[in-house]
Design a protein around this motif. Sequence first.
Motif, PDB file in Angstrom:
ATOM      1  N   LEU A 113       0.844  -1.190   0.000  1.00 10.00           N
ATOM      2  CA  LEU A 113       0.000   0.000   0.000  1.00 10.00           C
ATOM      3  C   LEU A 113       0.879   1.239   0.000  1.00 10.00           C
ATOM      4  N   VAL A 114       0.518   2.200  -0.823  1.00  8.29           N
ATOM      5  CA  VAL A 114       1.045   3.550  -0.672  1.00  8.29           C
ATOM      6  C   VAL A 114      -0.023   4.320   0.088  1.00  8.29           C
ATOM      7  N   LEU A 115       0.337   4.840   1.248  1.00 10.35           N
ATOM      8  CA  LEU A 115      -0.648   5.488   2.110  1.00 10.35           C
ATOM      9  C   LEU A 115      -0.400   6.984   2.212  1.00 10.35           C
ATOM     10  N   GLY A 116      -1.476   7.688   2.490  1.00 11.06           N
ATOM     11  CA  GLY A 116      -1.393   9.131   2.681  1.00 11.06           C
ATOM     12  C   GLY A 116      -2.141   9.547   3.921  1.00 11.06           C
ATOM     13  N   GLY A 117      -1.903  10.779   4.330  1.00 13.22           N
ATOM     14  CA  GLY A 117      -2.611  11.333   5.471  1.00 13.22           C
ATOM     15  C   GLY A 117      -3.892  11.999   5.029  1.00 13.22           C
ATOM     16  N   ASN A 118      -4.986  11.677   5.702  1.00 13.35           N
ATOM     17  CA  ASN A 118      -6.281  12.278   5.400  1.00 13.35           C
ATOM     18  C   ASN A 118      -6.290  13.691   5.959  1.00 13.35           C
ATOM     19  N   SER A 119      -5.959  14.654   5.115  1.00 15.34           N
ATOM     20  CA  SER A 119      -5.733  16.018   5.600  1.00 15.34           C
ATOM     21  C   SER A 119      -6.976  16.653   6.193  1.00 15.34           C
ATOM     22  N   SER A 120      -8.152  16.259   5.737  1.00 14.14           N
ATOM     23  CA  SER A 120      -9.368  16.865   6.276  1.00 14.14           C
ATOM     24  C   SER A 120      -9.594  16.476   7.726  1.00 14.14           C
ATOM     25  N   SER A 121      -9.105  15.283   8.111  1.00 14.56           N
ATOM     26  CA  SER A 121      -9.261  14.841   9.495  1.00 14.56           C
ATOM     27  C   SER A 121      -8.031  15.116  10.326  1.00 14.56           C
ATOM     28  N   SER A 122      -6.855  15.141   9.691  1.00 10.57           N
ATOM     29  CA  SER A 122      -5.622  15.226  10.466  1.00 10.57           C
ATOM     30  C   SER A 122      -5.340  16.630  10.960  1.00 10.57           C
ATOM     31  N   SER A 123      -6.021  17.614  10.434  1.00 13.88           N
ATOM     32  CA  SER A 123      -5.810  18.963  10.938  1.00 13.88           C
ATOM     33  C   SER A 123      -6.553  19.138  12.246  1.00 13.88           C
ATOM     34  N   SER A 124      -5.820  19.482  13.279  1.00 15.65           N
ATOM     35  CA  SER A 124      -6.446  19.673  14.585  1.00 15.65           C
ATOM     36  C   SER A 124      -6.683  21.143  14.879  1.00 15.65           C
ATOM     37  N   SER A 125      -6.446  22.010  13.889  1.00 13.72           N
ATOM     38  CA  SER A 125      -6.591  23.440  14.098  1.00 13.72           C
ATOM     39  C   SER A 125      -8.024  23.881  13.842  1.00 13.72           C
ATOM     40  N   THR A 126      -8.572  24.660  14.746  1.00 13.88           N
ATOM     41  CA  THR A 126      -9.887  25.258  14.589  1.00 13.88           C
ATOM     42  C   THR A 126      -9.738  26.751  14.837  1.00 13.88           C
ATOM     43  N   ASN A 127     -10.835  27.474  14.709  1.00 15.33           N
ATOM     44  CA  ASN A 127     -10.772  28.906  14.998  1.00 15.33           C
ATOM     45  C   ASN A 127     -10.291  29.155  16.421  1.00 15.33           C
ATOM     46  N   GLU A 128     -10.670  28.259  17.315  1.00 18.93           N
ATOM     47  CA  GLU A 128     -10.290  28.417  18.717  1.00 18.93           C
ATOM     48  C   GLU A 128      -8.817  28.107  18.936  1.00 18.93           C
ATOM     49  N   THR A 129      -8.312  27.048  18.275  1.00 21.75           N
ATOM     50  CA  THR A 129      -6.954  26.582  18.557  1.00 21.75           C
ATOM     51  C   THR A 129      -5.894  27.180  17.644  1.00 21.75           C
ATOM     52  N   ALA A 130      -6.296  27.886  16.594  1.00 21.89           N
ATOM     53  CA  ALA A 130      -5.330  28.386  15.611  1.00 21.89           C
ATOM     54  C   ALA A 130      -4.285  29.303  16.233  1.00 21.89           C
ATOM     55  N   SER A 131      -4.657  30.015  17.268  1.00 21.07           N
ATOM     56  CA  SER A 131      -3.724  30.955  17.903  1.00 21.07           C
ATOM     57  C   SER A 131      -3.031  30.367  19.125  1.00 21.07           C
ATOM     58  N   TRP A 132      -3.250  29.089  19.387  1.00 16.42           N
ATOM     59  CA  TRP A 132      -2.631  28.466  20.558  1.00 16.42           C
ATOM     60  C   TRP A 132      -1.116  28.377  20.386  1.00 16.42           C
ATOM     61  N   PRO A 133      -0.368  28.377  21.480  1.00 13.48           N
ATOM     62  CA  PRO A 133       1.078  28.150  21.394  1.00 13.48           C
ATOM     63  C   PRO A 133       1.375  26.719  20.957  1.00 13.48           C
ATOM     64  N   GLU A 134       2.605  26.493  20.511  1.00 11.76           N
ATOM     65  CA  GLU A 134       2.969  25.199  19.940  1.00 11.76           C
ATOM     66  C   GLU A 134       2.748  24.046  20.907  1.00 11.76           C
ATOM     67  N   TRP A 135       3.095  24.241  22.183  1.00 11.05           N
ATOM     68  CA  TRP A 135       2.944  23.138  23.136  1.00 11.05           C
ATOM     69  C   TRP A 135       1.487  22.697  23.231  1.00 11.05           C
ATOM     70  N   ALA A 136       0.565  23.659  23.134  1.00 13.01           N
ATOM     71  CA  ALA A 136      -0.857  23.347  23.266  1.00 13.01           C
ATOM     72  C   ALA A 136      -1.400  22.670  22.012  1.00 13.01           C
ATOM     73  N   THR A 137      -0.995  23.150  20.832  1.00 12.15           N
ATOM     74  CA  THR A 137      -1.493  22.532  19.598  1.00 12.15           C
ATOM     75  C   THR A 137      -0.969  21.104  19.457  1.00 12.15           C
ATOM     76  N   LYS A 138       0.271  20.867  19.867  1.00 12.07           N
ATOM     77  CA  LYS A 138       0.816  19.509  19.776  1.00 12.07           C
ATOM     78  C   LYS A 138       0.142  18.575  20.777  1.00 12.07           C
ATOM     79  N   LEU A 139      -0.113  19.064  21.974  1.00 15.53           N
ATOM     80  CA  LEU A 139      -0.813  18.251  22.965  1.00 15.53           C
ATOM     81  C   LEU A 139      -2.227  17.943  22.495  1.00 15.53           C
ATOM     82  N   ASN A 140      -2.928  18.956  22.026  1.00 17.21           N
ATOM     83  CA  ASN A 140      -4.295  18.770  21.545  1.00 17.21           C
ATOM     84  C   ASN A 140      -4.328  17.825  20.346  1.00 17.21           C
ATOM     85  N   GLY A 141      -3.376  18.002  19.411  1.00 15.62           N
ATOM     86  CA  GLY A 141      -3.324  17.142  18.235  1.00 15.62           C
ATOM     87  C   GLY A 141      -3.055  15.695  18.590  1.00 15.62           C
ATOM     88  N   ALA A 142      -2.178  15.477  19.561  1.00 20.34           N
ATOM     89  CA  ALA A 142      -1.874  14.111  19.990  1.00 20.34           C
ATOM     90  C   ALA A 142      -3.105  13.441  20.593  1.00 20.34           C
TER      91      ALA A 142
END
Length: 325
Positions: free
Chosen positions: A251-280
Motif C-alpha cells: 500500500l502507498v498510504l497518505g494522510g487524510n488532511s481533512s481529518s488530520s488537521s487539529s486546528s480550529t478557529n479556537e486553537t489556531a492561535s494556541w502556542p505550539e505546546w498546546a497545539t501539539k498536545l491537543n493534536g496528539a
Amino acid sequence: MAIGDGADMYQLGADATTYAMTELGFEKGDVNVLALTNAGYPVIDGQTTDLCLDAVMEVSGCTPGKENLVNILTPPWKPLWFGFFNKNTGEAVYMKVNGDASGFEIQDKEKIDAETVLAKVDAWEPGNFSGMIRFANVWAHENTPFVLMKAAQLHDHICPGLISGFMLAKYVEKDLPIEDPANQSYKVIACPNSCKDDYFQIAWDCTPGKSGLFVKSLTASESSGLKEKYGAGISGIFIRWDGSSNAGDGLVLGGNSSSSSSSTNETASWPEWATKLNGALLRMDSADTPENYVTTIKEFHLESREELQALQSAGVHPLKVLGVM
C-alpha cells in the motif's frame, strides 16, 4: 565504566522517587502513577546510571509490566532526570540531577493534566514540564496501548507525528493483516521520512539493520505536488512480505488532511505546546478508526524479491517505480 565508584546512583534514584511519592501522595505499586526517566543512558564522570533505574522500580513499584514506567533513550552526555505523574490528581514532579550527581539542580511540581492546562493556554507555560506533558497525557488516555509508549522511549518524546505512525500501523494491520507469522512480515519504505517511522521499529521490529525499514526523502516540491495530486500528503510505502513465496502485497498510504488537521478557529492561535498536545490527544480519540487519518493512495502486488529490491535500492525513486508520481 564504573558502577560502584563515585556518586551513589541507587540512592539518587531512591531520593528522587521518595520525593515524588511525598509530593504526589502515592504509595508503592500505584498503577495510576507514571514514572519517566532517562536513567541508564546518561554517564556522569564515567559512571553509569543504571542503578537509578533499579531504585525507581523498587521504591515506587512502577514497572514495564504494570505499563507505568517509561525509560527514555537519550545520549550519554545528556543530563539525568526523573519525572512522575499522578493520573488521579493531574499533578507531576520533575527533577534534574546536577552535573556531579550529588543532588538535584531542579525540583519542580505542577498540575499538567490536559483538562487543566488547555483551559488556560494564554496564561500557562510548560516550563520544566515541556518534555513530560505529552508523555503524561497520552499515557493517561484510555486508548493508548503501551507499545506506543515503548516507541516513544526510542523517539524520546511523543508528538502527533509519532502517533501518526501508530495510526498508519493500525490501518495496515486491518488491511494487510499478518496471516502466516512464520513467513510474513512488514517492510516499510519511509518515503518521506518523519517522526512516524520510529513507531514501526518498535511495533513491527522493522529496523534498517534487519532490512525492514528503508528511508528516502522527498523534496518540498515533490511533497507539495503529490498532495495537490492526491489531496493527501504521502505517508509512506507499506508491504506485507511473504518470505516463503518471495511475493508481497503493498500500500502507498497518505494522510487524510481533512481529518488530520487539529486546528480550529479556537486553537489556531494556541502556542505550539498546546497545539501539539491537543493534536496528539485528538489522534488517540480515533485510535480504533485509523481511516479517519489514513487513506490509500495505491494498492500493488510484488511478484519477486527483485521487484522488492527495485523499491528499496539506492538511486531509485520508489514512488516513481510504482507510478504514483
